[in-house]
Scaffold this active site. Structure first.
Site, short mmCIF file in Angstrom:
data_model
loop_
_atom_site.label_atom_id
_atom_site.label_comp_id
_atom_site.label_asym_id
_atom_site.label_seq_id
_atom_site.Cartn_x
_atom_site.Cartn_y
_atom_site.Cartn_z
N HIS A 1 80.02 38.63 92.05
CA HIS A 1 81.26 37.67 91.91
C HIS A 1 82.52 38.39 92.38
CE1 HIS A 1 84.11 34.84 90.31
NE2 HIS A 1 84.97 35.76 89.86
N ASP B 1 86.49 11.41 90.53
CA ASP B 1 87.08 11.82 89.31
C ASP B 1 86.27 12.75 88.55
OD1 ASP B 1 88.12 11.79 86.67
OD2 ASP B 1 88.25 9.68 86.48
#
Length: 423
Positions: A375, A276
């Site tokens: 990135h 979760d």
């Protein structure tokens, strides 16, 4: 069989060869990762997992390499849509590996549920009345899950708090439960439901909420790594990494982004293993609030006597190996098999180690070339595809964008047009 997570040339393999390489290292059948195919979760299974199912959303699953935890090499599944996350974790794990990798520990896997009692006339006395019946209430809760008790878990504590609000003070009982290898929500919620009438009777009020708390501050995993200054890029980089951490520790605006970077790694492993993500994220951000109520860094960075950077991270890790999607989702089962963990505590420790690796990579990038260059270099492939590149054009267009250090959509389309004009 001892695993080796240092897989040289792994990123250059095609997907089939990567799967076979991972399966060999993990002593799994060659087809063990077939459940990670886009059709790994069929619609019939998906329809049993949630209500109103209309389809399945695919998320890329990568494998972080170079990870060593408590002297054991681990290949770590990470489910994420964000470029650079898996590569960054793998790179930081390689740096940590120089000084032995990550050392981890954890507490007993204790989850808590709350029972709220309202309309109490004498809340302070009511708190004591409930505590006086502690053994009775614990026995009532314990009787709800004999299997958990047989496995060595069960209720470990009952505490009672008074919580003042605008017009009244609530009595709130906490039942604390060792949930073993489960995430534990169903177990503690069932116990809270069972004890609520008796708690309210003792408090002489009305029971209202009976639900777990996702502030899992009694279920903590910890990771530590010693980072060699030369492997980081030199003593100045090491010092600047500590400066970057200190800003996150002092400034909530920086802390929010700093902690998001940690969760890039944490949530990717939690999602890949069918756990979760929202529960883990809620617990982590609650844990980032210090005793004064200020939001701060989850991790710490210090220089030791030899000038090495010592990085540490502590997080609540409410994750499990049994129940929920970890059992029903074929891809989650495959991902768990890949990790080789045998307990929920081991999984929590692995998750925190990857979160720390992600954080190390981000701070090192910020202290050197900046976060955007690396990135965007990894994001260039997505830009190439969005620009309309065919499969055989993606690699050369990506290389051209990286070389130009220009990643705009217009630039990508122009470069692609030039490439095609030369063909």
């Amino acid at each position: 069989m001892a695993r080796n997570s240092r897989l040289s040339g792994f990123r250059d393999l095609d997907i089939g060869d990567r799967r076979r390489a991972v399966a060999r290292e993990c002593d799994l059948p060659d087809d063990a990762l077939d459940a990670l195919d886009p059709g790994g979760l069929d619609l019939e299974t998906a329809d049993r997992m949630i209500e109103n199912t209309v389809g399945v959303l695919g998320v890329p699953v990568g494998v972080a390499t170079n990870v060593t935890v408590n002297g054991r090499d681990v290949l770590v599944p990470m489910a994420t849509e964000e470029p650079s996350v898996v590569a960054a974790a793998s790179n930081a794990a390689r740096i940590a590996r120089v000084r032995g990798g990550f050392t981890t520990t954890s507490t007993v896997p204790v989850m808590q549920a709350q029972v709220q009692v309202v309309d109490v006339v004498d809340p302070q006395a009511a708190r004591l009345r409930v505590l006086e019946a502690r053994e009775e209430i614990i026995a009532l809760a314990q009787g709800q899950d004999p299997t958990l008790t047989r496995l060595g878990g069960g209720v470990v504590d009952l505490t009672v708090r008074t919580v003042p609000t605008g017009d009244q003070t609530y009595v709130v009982a906490h039942i604390a439960v060792d949930v073993r290898d489960a995430m534990g929500a169903n177990a503690v919620n069932t116990m809270a439901e069972a004890i609520a009438p008796r708690v309210a009777e003792l408090a002489q009020g009305r029971p209202l909420l009976r639900i777990l708390t996702n502030r899992a501050d009694r279920r903590i995993s910890r990771a530590r790594a010693v980072l060699d200054p030369e492997a980081l890029g030199g003593a100045e980089v090491a010092r600047d990494i500590v400066h970057a951490y200190r800003l996150a520790a002092a400034d909530p605006y920086r802390a929010a982004t700093h902690n998001k970077g940690i969760m890039n790694g944490v949530s990717a492993v939690v999602l890949a293993t069918g756990n979760d993500t929202r529960a883990v994220e809620a617990g982590a951000h609650a844990h980032a609030v210090d005793a004064s109520g200020r939001y701060t860094s989850l991790s710490t960075y210090e220089l030791d006597a030899d000038g090495a950077v010592v990085a540490t991270l502590e997080l609540p890790t409410p994750v499990g190996l049994v129940g929920g999607a970890t059992r029903t989702h074929p891809a989650a089962r495959a991902a768990l098999a890949l990790t080789g963990v045998t307990t929920a505590s081991e999984l929590g420790e692995l998750i925190v180690a990857v979160g720390l690796a992600q954080n190390i990579a981000a701070l090192r990038a910020l202290a050197t070339e900046g976060i955007q260059r690396g990135h965007m270099s990894l994001h260039a492939r997505n830009i190439a595809v969005a620009a309309g590149a065919e499969p055989d054009e993606v690699a050369p267009l990506t290389a051209a964008l990286v070389a130009d250090r220009s990643f705009g959509a217009d630039h990508a389309e122009a470069v692609l047009a030039r490439m095609r004009g030369r063909a």
